[in-house]
Design a protein around this motif. Structure first.
Motif, PDB file in Angstrom:
ATOM      1  N   ILE A 173      -8.440   3.880  -0.042  1.00 50.10           N
ATOM      2  CA  ILE A 173      -7.713   2.831   0.672  1.00 50.10           C
ATOM      3  C   ILE A 173      -8.672   2.006   1.524  1.00 50.10           C
ATOM      4  CG2 ILE A 173      -5.969   2.378   2.437  1.00 50.10           C
ATOM      5  CD1 ILE A 173      -4.499   4.895   1.413  1.00 50.10           C
ATOM      6  N   THR A 174      -9.626   2.690   2.156  1.00 52.94           N
ATOM      7  CA  THR A 174     -10.604   1.991   2.993  1.00 52.94           C
ATOM      8  C   THR A 174     -11.433   1.021   2.172  1.00 52.94           C
ATOM      9  OG1 THR A 174     -10.735   3.863   4.530  1.00 52.94           O
ATOM     10  CG2 THR A 174     -12.557   2.287   4.557  1.00 52.94           C
ATOM     11  N   GLU A 175     -11.913   1.465   1.023  1.00 55.94           N
ATOM     12  CA  GLU A 175     -12.756   0.608   0.188  1.00 55.94           C
ATOM     13  C   GLU A 175     -11.977  -0.560  -0.398  1.00 55.94           C
ATOM     14  OE1 GLU A 175     -15.576   0.762  -3.811  1.00 55.94           O
ATOM     15  OE2 GLU A 175     -14.964   2.630  -2.845  1.00 55.94           O
ATOM     16  N   HIS A 176     -10.712  -0.332  -0.742  1.00 54.93           N
ATOM     17  CA  HIS A 176      -9.916  -1.364  -1.409  1.00 54.93           C
ATOM     18  C   HIS A 176      -8.922  -2.042  -0.470  1.00 54.93           C
ATOM     19  CE1 HIS A 176     -11.289   1.222  -4.750  1.00 54.93           C
ATOM     20  NE2 HIS A 176     -11.241   0.114  -5.466  1.00 54.93           N
ATOM     21  N   GLN A 177      -9.135  -1.954   0.822  1.00 52.27           N
ATOM     22  CA  GLN A 177      -8.152  -2.481   1.759  1.00 52.27           C
ATOM     23  C   GLN A 177      -7.920  -3.981   1.585  1.00 52.27           C
ATOM     24  OE1 GLN A 177      -9.597  -2.637   6.056  1.00 52.27           O
ATOM     25  NE2 GLN A 177     -11.093  -1.233   5.160  1.00 52.27           N
ATOM     26  N   GLY A 178      -8.895  -4.702   1.046  1.00 55.80           N
ATOM     27  CA  GLY A 178      -8.684  -6.117   0.783  1.00 55.80           C
ATOM     28  C   GLY A 178      -7.535  -6.381  -0.165  1.00 55.80           C
ATOM     29  N   THR A 179      -7.256  -5.407  -1.045  1.00 54.31           N
ATOM     30  CA  THR A 179      -6.136  -5.539  -1.977  1.00 54.31           C
ATOM     31  C   THR A 179      -4.796  -5.485  -1.244  1.00 54.31           C
ATOM     32  OG1 THR A 179      -7.417  -4.419  -3.690  1.00 54.31           O
ATOM     33  CG2 THR A 179      -5.032  -4.479  -4.012  1.00 54.31           C
ATOM     34  N   PHE A 180      -4.784  -4.861  -0.074  1.00 55.66           N
ATOM     35  CA  PHE A 180      -3.525  -4.622   0.621  1.00 55.66           C
ATOM     36  C   PHE A 180      -3.358  -5.442   1.905  1.00 55.66           C
ATOM     37  CE2 PHE A 180      -5.022  -0.733  -1.501  1.00 55.66           C
ATOM     38  CZ  PHE A 180      -4.021  -0.587  -2.449  1.00 55.66           C
ATOM     39  N   ARG A 181      -4.379  -6.191   2.298  1.00 56.31           N
ATOM     40  CA  ARG A 181      -4.272  -6.964   3.548  1.00 56.31           C
ATOM     41  C   ARG A 181      -3.570  -8.313   3.297  1.00 56.31           C
ATOM     42  NH1 ARG A 181      -6.357  -5.117   8.027  1.00 56.31           N
ATOM     43  NH2 ARG A 181      -7.991  -3.533   7.997  1.00 56.31           N
TER      44      ARG A 181
ATOM     45  N   PHE B 180      -5.446   4.226  -8.787  1.00 59.30           N
ATOM     46  CA  PHE B 180      -5.101   2.835  -9.093  1.00 59.30           C
ATOM     47  C   PHE B 180      -3.594   2.592  -9.067  1.00 59.30           C
ATOM     48  CE2 PHE B 180      -6.127   4.222 -13.683  1.00 59.30           C
ATOM     49  CZ  PHE B 180      -4.816   4.491 -14.033  1.00 59.30           C
ATOM     50  N   ASN B 181      -2.800   3.686  -9.015  1.00 60.01           N
ATOM     51  CA  ASN B 181      -1.353   3.518  -8.888  1.00 60.01           C
ATOM     52  C   ASN B 181      -0.963   2.896  -7.551  1.00 60.01           C
ATOM     53  OD1 ASN B 181      -0.380   4.453 -11.396  1.00 60.01           O
ATOM     54  ND2 ASN B 181      -0.639   6.576 -10.764  1.00 60.01           N
ATOM     55  N   LEU B 182      -1.848   2.972  -6.557  1.00 55.99           N
ATOM     56  CA  LEU B 182      -1.555   2.314  -5.284  1.00 55.99           C
ATOM     57  C   LEU B 182      -1.365   0.810  -5.483  1.00 55.99           C
ATOM     58  CD1 LEU B 182      -4.023   4.042  -2.803  1.00 55.99           C
ATOM     59  CD2 LEU B 182      -1.537   4.266  -2.834  1.00 55.99           C
ATOM     60  N   ALA B 183      -2.286   0.213  -6.224  1.00 57.41           N
ATOM     61  CA  ALA B 183      -2.176  -1.225  -6.480  1.00 57.41           C
ATOM     62  C   ALA B 183      -0.956  -1.535  -7.339  1.00 57.41           C
ATOM     63  CB  ALA B 183      -3.447  -1.743  -7.149  1.00 57.41           C
ATOM     64  N   LEU B 184      -0.655  -0.659  -8.282  1.00 61.92           N
ATOM     65  CA  LEU B 184       0.469  -0.895  -9.195  1.00 61.92           C
ATOM     66  C   LEU B 184       1.814  -0.761  -8.488  1.00 61.92           C
ATOM     67  CD1 LEU B 184       1.594  -1.267 -12.092  1.00 61.92           C
ATOM     68  CD2 LEU B 184       1.426   1.218 -12.370  1.00 61.92           C
ATOM     69  N   PHE B 185       1.962   0.289  -7.695  1.00 60.45           N
ATOM     70  CA  PHE B 185       3.278   0.620  -7.149  1.00 60.45           C
ATOM     71  C   PHE B 185       3.547   0.073  -5.744  1.00 60.45           C
ATOM     72  CE2 PHE B 185       3.368   4.678  -9.929  1.00 60.45           C
ATOM     73  CZ  PHE B 185       3.906   3.965 -10.982  1.00 60.45           C
ATOM     74  N   VAL B 186       2.538  -0.013  -4.882  1.00 56.31           N
ATOM     75  CA  VAL B 186       2.847  -0.304  -3.478  1.00 56.31           C
ATOM     76  C   VAL B 186       2.227  -1.581  -2.926  1.00 56.31           C
ATOM     77  CG1 VAL B 186       3.071   2.175  -3.065  1.00 56.31           C
ATOM     78  CG2 VAL B 186       0.942   1.033  -2.431  1.00 56.31           C
ATOM     79  N   ALA B 187       1.227  -2.147  -3.611  1.00 54.89           N
ATOM     80  CA  ALA B 187       0.538  -3.311  -3.041  1.00 54.89           C
ATOM     81  C   ALA B 187       1.481  -4.482  -2.784  1.00 54.89           C
ATOM     82  CB  ALA B 187      -0.609  -3.753  -3.954  1.00 54.89           C
ATOM     83  N   SER B 188       2.474  -4.667  -3.662  1.00 57.62           N
ATOM     84  CA  SER B 188       3.341  -5.833  -3.539  1.00 57.62           C
ATOM     85  C   SER B 188       4.210  -5.784  -2.287  1.00 57.62           C
ATOM     86  CB  SER B 188       4.236  -5.972  -4.782  1.00 57.62           C
ATOM     87  OG  SER B 188       5.109  -4.863  -4.908  1.00 57.62           O
ATOM     88  N   ASP B 189       4.372  -4.609  -1.671  1.00 57.33           N
ATOM     89  CA  ASP B 189       5.133  -4.521  -0.425  1.00 57.33           C
ATOM     90  C   ASP B 189       4.230  -4.298   0.789  1.00 57.33           C
ATOM     91  OD1 ASP B 189       7.754  -5.144  -0.881  1.00 57.33           O
ATOM     92  OD2 ASP B 189       8.539  -3.191  -0.287  1.00 57.33           O
ATOM     93  N   VAL B 190       3.096  -3.641   0.590  1.00 59.65           N
ATOM     94  CA  VAL B 190       2.185  -3.434   1.712  1.00 59.65           C
ATOM     95  C   VAL B 190       1.605  -4.770   2.172  1.00 59.65           C
ATOM     96  CG1 VAL B 190      -0.014  -2.436   2.458  1.00 59.65           C
ATOM     97  CG2 VAL B 190       1.567  -1.073   1.091  1.00 59.65           C
ATOM     98  N   LYS B 191       1.211  -5.597   1.230  1.00 58.28           N
ATOM     99  CA  LYS B 191       0.520  -6.833   1.585  1.00 58.28           C
ATOM    100  C   LYS B 191       1.424  -7.809   2.348  1.00 58.28           C
ATOM    101  CE  LYS B 191      -3.085  -9.771  -0.267  1.00 58.28           C
ATOM    102  NZ  LYS B 191      -4.015  -9.926  -1.400  1.00 58.28           N
ATOM    103  N   PRO B 192       2.602  -8.166   1.836  1.00 55.37           N
ATOM    104  CA  PRO B 192       3.412  -9.164   2.571  1.00 55.37           C
ATOM    105  C   PRO B 192       4.316  -8.573   3.637  1.00 55.37           C
ATOM    106  CG  PRO B 192       4.438  -8.700   0.474  1.00 55.37           C
ATOM    107  CD  PRO B 192       3.178  -7.875   0.509  1.00 55.37           C
ATOM    108  N   ARG B 193       4.709  -7.285   3.482  1.00 56.28           N
ATOM    109  CA  ARG B 193       5.748  -6.743   4.368  1.00 56.28           C
ATOM    110  C   ARG B 193       5.263  -5.561   5.207  1.00 56.28           C
ATOM    111  NH1 ARG B 193       7.801  -7.647  -0.637  1.00 56.28           N
ATOM    112  NH2 ARG B 193       9.229  -9.426  -0.788  1.00 56.28           N
ATOM    113  N   ARG B 194       4.043  -5.110   4.967  1.00 59.24           N
ATOM    114  CA  ARG B 194       3.466  -3.979   5.690  1.00 59.24           C
ATOM    115  C   ARG B 194       4.396  -2.763   5.668  1.00 59.24           C
ATOM    116  NH1 ARG B 194      -0.630  -6.044   4.914  1.00 59.24           N
ATOM    117  NH2 ARG B 194      -2.265  -6.619   6.392  1.00 59.24           N
TER     118      ARG B 194
END
Length: 299
Positions: free
Chosen positions: A291-299, A157-171
């Motif tokens: 990551i595959t299952e939760h990819q909606g969090t990062f798209r 769950f640290n993926l959502a905490l630490f990296v989602a905010s940059d993966v989603k808008p900035r890839r």
């Protein structure tokens, strides 16, 4: 047999574990929250369980929560837990209750790591090993029937905490390079399933054990970025930047960065242990799976 108490059942790992136990033995489950406002959430999520308020910073509150309890799960939140207060309160309350047969305590530290080995700056962060090494010091000396479930890895769950905010808008994956390391990753669902298994097995099966939940693969930040690139079908590079960490941690940024710097390399020699698959009776979740299952969090 008495009740099983889940401290902090409104939290992530506590809540997932309570959900599993609620399915199998709801009448034997007691769930706690530190705030009155959390009671309604617990009652809605676990309608057949007993919900209580417990402030584990106050010994009398822990004594009341342990009334009639035979097993308890302790998963402390980072940064806000003073283990020199909380763990002695739990130890003293368990002795006073007289019914506790098993304390299941989560750790997140290299096996054999001791308080004497921990740098003071590490301990002051009250994160990860800097937190758990203090609790283990107290529990080892307590004589209580303890089972340690040690996760010397990052929880997914640290993926959502630490990296989602940059993966989603900035890839991109952006984390400070001075916090990078080839880390093991274990999913929160697998950890909760392991907790539930330990709390459901006969008490003698795990008393005195330290169960290591690890993964056979390790991933640096660049490795994580490569996984995101593959799963999302777009290039997701790793960059040395603290934007995402600052955004997620706010005022706690300096504390977290200090912890991550201290943590870097500490876990490099921890070997993979098959305990997790033995407990689960199935393959563990991989970082790619997650990551595959939760990819909606990062798209």
């Amino acid at each position: 047999m008495g009740k099983t108490l889940i401290f902090g059942a409104t939290g992530n790992l506590g809540g997932l574990t309570a959900a599993l136990l609620h399915e199998s033995a709801p009448d034997a489950l007691r769930v706690s929250t530190s705030r009155e406002a959390g009671l309604s959430r617990l009652a809605k999520r676990f309608p057949q369980a007993e919900a209580v308020v417990c402030d584990w910073n106050v010994e009398e509150s822990v004594v009341a929560a342990l009334d009639g309890v035979s097993r308890l799960l302790v998963v402390p939140p980072d940064m806000v837990t003073d283990e020199n207060v909380v763990t002695p309160n739990i130890i003293n309350a368990a002795r006073k209750a007289g019914t506790v047969e098993q304390v299941v305590r989560m750790l997140g530290m290299p096996p054999g790591f001791t308080l004497d080995q921990a740098p003071p700056a590490y301990v002051r962060t009250r994160c990860g090993a800097g937190l758990h090494v203090v609790a283990k010091h107290h529990l080892d000396a307590s004589g209580l029937p303890v089972t340690y479930v040690n996760v010397p890895a990052w929880i997914m769950f640290n993926l959502a905490l630490f990296v989602a905010s940059d993966v989603k808008p900035r890839r991109r994956i952006s984390m400070p390079a001075d916090t990078d390391s080839a880390r093991m990753w274990v999913s929160e669902r697998d950890i909760a399933a392991a907790f539930a298994r330990v709390l459901s097995d006969p008490v003698p099966d795990h008393i005195g054990r330290e169960l290591l939940l690890t993964s056979p693969e390790r991933h640096s930040y660049a490795d994580v970025a490569a996984l995101f690139s593959d799963v999302l079908g777009e290039t997701v590079p790793y960059v040395d930047h603290d934007r995402a960490l600052r955004a997620s941690m706010g005022e706690a940024f300096d504390t977290m960065r200090t912890y991550l710097r201290c943590e870097r390399g500490t876990y490099d020699d921890v070997p993979h242990d098959p305990a997790i698959t033995e407990l689960l009776g199935r393959p563990q979740e991989t970082l790619r799976d997650y990551i595959t299952e939760h990819q909606g969090t990062f798209r």
